[in-house]
Write an enzyme that holds these catalytic residues in place. Sequence first.
Site, PDB file in Angstrom:
ATOM      1  N   CYS A   2       0.865  -1.175   0.000  1.00 41.15           N
ATOM      2  CA  CYS A   2       0.000   0.000   0.000  1.00 41.15           C
ATOM      3  C   CYS A   2       0.902   1.225   0.000  1.00 41.15           C
ATOM      4  O   CYS A   2       1.581   1.499   0.991  1.00 41.15           O
ATOM      5  CB  CYS A   2      -0.912  -0.009   1.230  1.00 41.15           C
ATOM      6  SG  CYS A   2      -2.002   1.431   1.318  1.00 41.15           S
ATOM      7  N   GLU A 127      -3.924   1.087  -5.998  1.00 41.11           N
ATOM      8  CA  GLU A 127      -2.965   0.057  -6.361  1.00 41.11           C
ATOM      9  C   GLU A 127      -2.825   0.018  -7.871  1.00 41.11           C
ATOM     10  O   GLU A 127      -3.774   0.348  -8.597  1.00 41.11           O
ATOM     11  CB  GLU A 127      -3.404  -1.306  -5.813  1.00 41.11           C
ATOM     12  CG  GLU A 127      -2.320  -2.370  -5.849  1.00 41.11           C
ATOM     13  CD  GLU A 127      -1.048  -1.928  -5.151  1.00 41.11           C
ATOM     14  OE1 GLU A 127      -0.130  -1.434  -5.852  1.00 41.11           O
ATOM     15  OE2 GLU A 127      -0.956  -2.058  -3.918  1.00 41.11           O
TER      16      GLU A 127
END
Length: 354
Positions: A2, A127
Amino acid sequence: MCGRTSCHLPRDVLTRACAYQDRQGQQRLPEWRHPDKYCPSYNNSPQSNSPVLVSRLHFEKGADSSERVIAPMRWGLIPSWFKEGDPSKLQFNTSNCRSDTIMEKPSFKVPLGKGRRCVVLADGFYEWQRCQRTSQRQPYFIYFPQIKTEKPGSIGAAHSPEDWEKVWDNWRLLTMAGIFDCWEPPEGGDCLYSYTIITVDSCKGLNDIHHRMPAILDGEEAVSKWLDFGKISTQEALKLIHPTENIIFHPVSHVVNNSRNNTPECLIPVDLLVKKELKASCSSQKMLQWLATKAPKKENPKTSQKAESDVPQWSSQFLQKSPFPTKRGSARLLEQWLKKEKEEEPMAKRPHNQ
């Protein structure tokens, strides 16, 4: 992993989204610590400040460990034992912490042992998926499914900022498990609070985007147990660290690639086939409508009057199959570690009050 998040809600709206019940069952709102350090952003990156939830006991001796505080902290954990005078000189990346090595690395093991658990707050995270035939990577915005509580047509009839604020009052924030630490400059000065986000193997729904994802705490009970270090041991808390399938996502513009771009365009869904802006369904629709009041409109107002049946449904059908093998196993390693822990650990010590 992340490496980018969004948390753009105004401070008062964010506070209401974090309402909780204390140990006595009373409805509470968390109080802020250094609220002036919170800067809403559509595009948060490591080394920036982000809001995290922590137990009040970390800051106030004798406080109930079930009570919560929101504190903006630096993304990228600086260990308390770091001796340099400049945090940027830390030689390794601590923005993420793998669940399978969390008890091996002192940078994470030490603060975890002190009960320094936190919940990182965000609208969602970004992402990037590597494309098979090109060198480009396609960004996606990933967040909790949202419950549409308004009556049919009520969202479309909301025009004032107050109406949009009510829409976001119902937004479910993404709650990610993290660890924080407090670093004191060797030459004196204000202490620096910083955090890392714990990551796990990706769930099946995200495998084709990336093989890692944040450890998401799905539900009030999980959040409460992770934060309450006074009652919940490290061993018990680590059982909460695992992938969740309860997430949705949509592709977004490459505008988000540059962390300096802090605009609503970072969140707007795109059609991967025609590369133009589209109106999203359900929770994405709520997001877009609220954003429309905060940024100049680029479309004909009539465009937003489309029928519900014309709204595209974002799902895994838009994903290209990843050419890279899926990596598994970190959840299993963490499980093995937990089984080896036979003795109850001593109650976590309260961190030094700054």
